[in-house]
Design an enzyme around this catalytic site. Structure first.
Site, short mmCIF file in Angstrom:
data_model
loop_
_atom_site.label_atom_id
_atom_site.label_comp_id
_atom_site.label_asym_id
_atom_site.label_seq_id
_atom_site.Cartn_x
_atom_site.Cartn_y
_atom_site.Cartn_z
N HIS A 168 -0.62 -1.25 -4.62
CA HIS A 168 -1.85 -0.45 -4.59
C HIS A 168 -1.47 1.00 -4.34
CE1 HIS A 168 -5.86 0.30 -2.19
NE2 HIS A 168 -5.80 1.01 -3.29
N ASP B 219 0.83 -1.20 0.00
CA ASP B 219 0.00 0.00 0.00
C ASP B 219 0.87 1.25 0.00
OD1 ASP B 219 -2.77 -0.99 0.19
OD2 ASP B 219 -2.09 -1.88 2.08
N MET C 221 -12.51 -1.65 -2.98
CA MET C 221 -12.19 -1.23 -1.61
C MET C 221 -13.44 -1.42 -0.76
SD MET C 221 -9.02 -0.08 -1.47
CE MET C 221 -9.18 0.33 0.25
N MET D 225 -2.20 4.63 -3.57
CA MET D 225 -3.16 5.62 -3.06
C MET D 225 -2.42 6.94 -3.06
SD MET D 225 -4.70 3.14 -0.16
CE MET D 225 -3.29 2.06 -0.34
N ASP E 103 -10.39 -5.47 -0.82
CA ASP E 103 -9.37 -4.93 0.09
C ASP E 103 -10.05 -4.13 1.19
OD1 ASP E 103 -7.10 -3.81 1.25
OD2 ASP E 103 -6.53 -2.63 -0.52
N MET F 52 0.96 5.17 0.09
CA MET F 52 0.10 6.30 0.47
C MET F 52 0.92 7.58 0.54
SD MET F 52 -2.12 4.57 3.51
CE MET F 52 -2.80 2.91 3.38
#
Ligand code: DX5
Ligand code: ZN
Length: 222
Positions: A67, A36, A138, A69, A176, A38
């Site tokens: 992923h 992830d 999500m 973000m 997720d 971010m």
């Protein structure tokens, strides 16, 4: 029943021992490693970027399911490819032109994924279905691990399952957020083929990881 890939999210791992944690979930039966990224702007949290991914790459041969973000994405696609990402998943809201972004990800040699927030409708996928190898639903608002599963996302998963079947394309349907032993059966019957799980995998210390992963897999009823 179809097979389901388990992709442990290292957001819930011990950040001081990420390499060891990845080796441990790999040995415990993980099919992919969910990373992830971010940026503190697209979501209200910060994690890591390509340099960390690159250092983690030698610790497993399992695919890195990355992923993003973050916004913007486009200037970083080459760096994620170089760092060893296999699947690169983006949110359409990251902008400015998601179709171009998905094409750029494929040209860089990775599999393009599209992530839908709980408030983003399944329809977003329709014009992009030929350009994605993974769709990520999500089931929490992105930004943090350990949140509760949002039930309304089950209908979206069912709808996307139908769209994927109609397309005839081999697309991973991944969920997720808030997936654990209790919520896994419902996402599996709604049609996912991959489950991301952070807190449900990285609980109880290394010795528990194999049991935690198999508890998420489809149950075969005799
Ligand atoms: C949330 C992340 C998830 C997170 C899931 O923004 O995208 O991958 O790690 O964590 P759990 O499984 O604990 O809900
Ligand atoms: Zn994620």
């Amino acid at each position: 029943m179809r097979d389901v890939l388990i992709s442990p999210s290292i957001l819930s791992a011990d950040f001081a021992r990420l390499g060891d944690e990845i080796r441990a979930v790999d040995a415990a039966g993980a099919d992919m490693i969910h990373v992830d990224v971010m940026d503190g702007h697209f979501v209200p949290n910060l994690t890591f970027g390509p340099p960390v991914l690159e250092k983690l790459r030698p610790h497993t041969s399992k695919p890195f399911d990355v992923h993003l973000m973050m916004a913007p994405v486009d200037p970083f696609i080459g760096e994620f490819a170089k760092a060893g990402a296999d699947i690169l998943t983006v949110h359409p809201e990251a902008g400015p032109h998601v179709h171009r972004t998905l094409q750029a990800i494929r040209s860089a040699g990775m599999k393009p994924g599209l992530a839908l927030n709980p408030g983003t409708p399944a329809d977003v996928v329709e014009p992009l279905i030929d350009d994605v190898d993974l769709i990520l639903v999500m089931s929490v608002n992105p930004g943090f691990g350990g949140q509760s599963f949002i039930e309304s996302q089950l209908r979206k998963i069912e709808r996307l399952r139908h769209m994927i079947d109609q397309s005839g394309r081999d697309i991973i349907l991944e969920v997720d957020g808030g997936v654990n032993e209790k919520t896994a059966p419902s996402v599996i019957s709604a049609g996912v083929t991959a489950i991301v799980a952070g807190s449900a995998v990285f609980k109880g210390g290394e010795g528990a990881y194999a049991g935690n992963i198999s508890a998420l897999r489809p149950r075969v009823h005799a």
